[in-house]
Design an enzyme around this catalytic site. Structure first.
Site: not given
Ligand code: NAG
Ligand code: NAG
Ligand code: NAG
Length: 506
Positions: A89, A358
């Site tokens: 992530d 992201d």
């Protein structure tokens, strides 16, 4: 009142062999391959290969257009290495894993298998609310929460809420464990619990949480091995998947959590790679690969020149709050957006807004006026029906692109990345409106981009992705090799403006 229920949120899982060859054999470059898994939720997702896809009559076939994609990486933690599968992530900064017996099973199994919500979003808004809410000036403060009443997954979560008491290991059923696997610290000779720091607690947008303590252990992932890496061990979590966060130190949960005695930064994975001499620069390149591909990779300390086409342009990362470490998230200024078909192109707006790069978010979120413009451009609108809560457009033909401008250059993303066909000639456009000036450029955007995250220079280099299996890897030893400053390189975002139509990005 707008928030798409069928956009999914979460990210990358590292996978593959324990040891792979050095990326192109290039010194100072470490490679983490990841698997792409497709499914309705992380738990139900599975890997598919090209050969499975589109082979008519094959009962293995999955229609990936209606699936969420998760990127997973296998890590080997401790001595001897224990294998765990994590989401990689770029929108968070801690690596945490569930401790053996620490997964908090749900009585409602349905709830336990729901997809993960965006960790970054809740962290983001937690910070905004902790700092007293939206700032009138977005020049240095990135985010304002909306104050609206919609059931927005980006609403702040209350970090003061205590997690429920842990269920003891003996109370757990054998079958009940995190899809990440779990970690037994007692079986690792290199494990060291850190008793001198605050506990670990993180909560995500779907209210799933992980709570536990900090420790260090040795870690191998892809062709990279590090010693004594700081990790969080969750002895209580109800998150179906554990997370491998690789963003800035300023976003670590040891910095911004509530009720911390000693907020501090630590050397997370990307910083540790440089400290331990594995890479020369704290910079990495993310290649998600094409829709339907079974894998992708991330190169620490390197760039693969075969994975992009055209120029690699550099942009500044925008600073966050100034009273703490201003470098927190990979946010850049989007200078405009347009659409392009095989014969037409049309600029929708050139009013700037903030975009968070992201990988931990599947969909794309855009400020509501911009999201409306995109849907309108395809003849669609937002369907407020509680069962839908999404933009609905008539299903597009091929070759349509949503184009993002970053100041002198464009990234073209395939409209098909955003589309779910609901079977009656109508398609859901998986772009969610947000009520502030920040968008999230999740996987639907990132898949068509090659992104170099340069944390030493606080810059992002972006290019159009080129889906190519060959490699031409070069180590990053100074400025990102091959990259040039974007023509519109600008280090400030001038704050919220009313979105205007028109302008020209082409
Ligand atoms: C590790 O060992 C200690 C001491 O034997 C025990 O109390 C603890 O429950 C063990 N931890 C795990 C996660 O099994
Ligand atoms: C515990 O963590 C803090 C903060 O990262 C660090 O300064 C300290 O050295 C650690 N202690 C041990 C024993 O690892
Ligand atoms: C995890 O627990 C929290 C707090 O009890 C709850 O609100 C949330 O729905 C749970 N999440 C999952 C995925 O089970």
């Amino acid at each position: 009142m707008k928030f798409s229920s069928n956009i999914l949120k979460y990210g990358i899982v590292a996978a593959g062999a324990a040891k792979v060859a050095l990326a192109g054999g290039v010194d100072g470059v470490g490679k983490i391959p990841f698997s792409k898994r497709y499914g309705k939720s992380f738990d139900e997702s599975r890997q598919i290969s090209f050969s499975e896809k589109g082979t008519g009559g094959d009962d293995q076939e999955i229609d990936i257009s209606n699936q969420n994609v998760y990127y997973s990486a296998s890590i080997y933690l401790g001595t001897p290495g224990q294998e765990l599968t994590l989401l990689l992530d770029t929108g968070s900064s801690d690596l945490w894993i569930p401790q053996k017996g620490g997964y908090h099973c749900q009585s409602d199994s349905d709830d336990a298998t729901k997809g993960k919500s965006s960790g970054i979003a809740s962290q983001l808004f937690s910070i905004a609310s902790a700092e007293g809410g939206p700032s009138p000036s977005l020049t240095t403060t990135l985010i304002g929460s909306s104050g609206g009443s919609h059931p927005d997954p980006l609403e702040p979560t209350n970090r003061n809420v205590q997690p429920p008491a842990a269920i003891t290991a003996s109370a757990l059923e054998e079958s009940c464990q995190s899809s990440s696997g779990n970690f037994d610290p007692n079986s690792s000779s290199s494990f060291n619990k850190n008793d001198t720091v605050d506990g670990f607690f993180i909560e995500y947008g779907d209210n799933s949480y992980a709570s536990g303590y900090w420790a260090t252990d040795d870690l191998t992932v892809g062709d990279i091995s590090v010693k004594d890496m700081t990790i969080a061990v969750a002895d209580d979590t109800n998150s179906s998947v554990a997370v491998f966060g690789i963003s800035y130190r300023g976003l670590e949960s040891s910095v911004f959590g509530d009720n911390l005695q000693d907020p501090h930064e630590y050397e997370n994975f990307p910083y540790l790679l440089k400290d331990q001499g594995i890479v020369k620069r704290n910079a990495y390149s993310l290649y998600l690969n094409s829709a339907g591909a079974s894998d992708g990779n991330i190169l620490f300390g390197g760039v693969d020149h075969n994975k992009y086409s055209g120029d690699l342009y550099t942009l500044p990362v925008l600073k966050g709050q100034e009273d703490s470490d201003p470098w927190e998230r990979f946010v850049v200024t989007v200078q405009g957006i347009g659409i392009k078909g095989s014969e037409t192109q049309n600029t929708l707006t050139t009013t700037p807004f903030i975009g968070l790069l992201d990988s931990g978010t599947t969909a794309v979120y855009l400020p509501e006026p911009v999201a409306d413009m995109v849907a309108n451009a395809y003849g669609g609108s937002f369907d407020d029906d509680p069962e839908v809560q999404s933009y609905v457009i008539s299903c597009p033909s091929d070759d349509e692109k949503i184009v993002f401008n970053f100041g002198g250059f464009n990234i073209e993303t395939s409209l098909s990345n955003y589309i779910t066909d609901n079977g009656n000639g109508q398609c859901i456009l998986n772009i969610s409106p947000t009520s502030d000036y920040m968008g999230i450029l999740g996987d639907s955007f990132l898949r068509d981009s090659y992104v170099v995250y340069d944390m030493d220079n606080n810059e992002i280099s972006l290019a159009q992705a080129n889906f190519d299996s060959t490699e031409d890897v070069e180590a990053i030893t100074g400025p990102v090799p091959g990259a040039t400053k974007a023509p519109g390189y600008s280090s400030t975002y001038s704050g919220p403006q009313t979105f205007q139509t028109g302008g020209n990005i082409f």
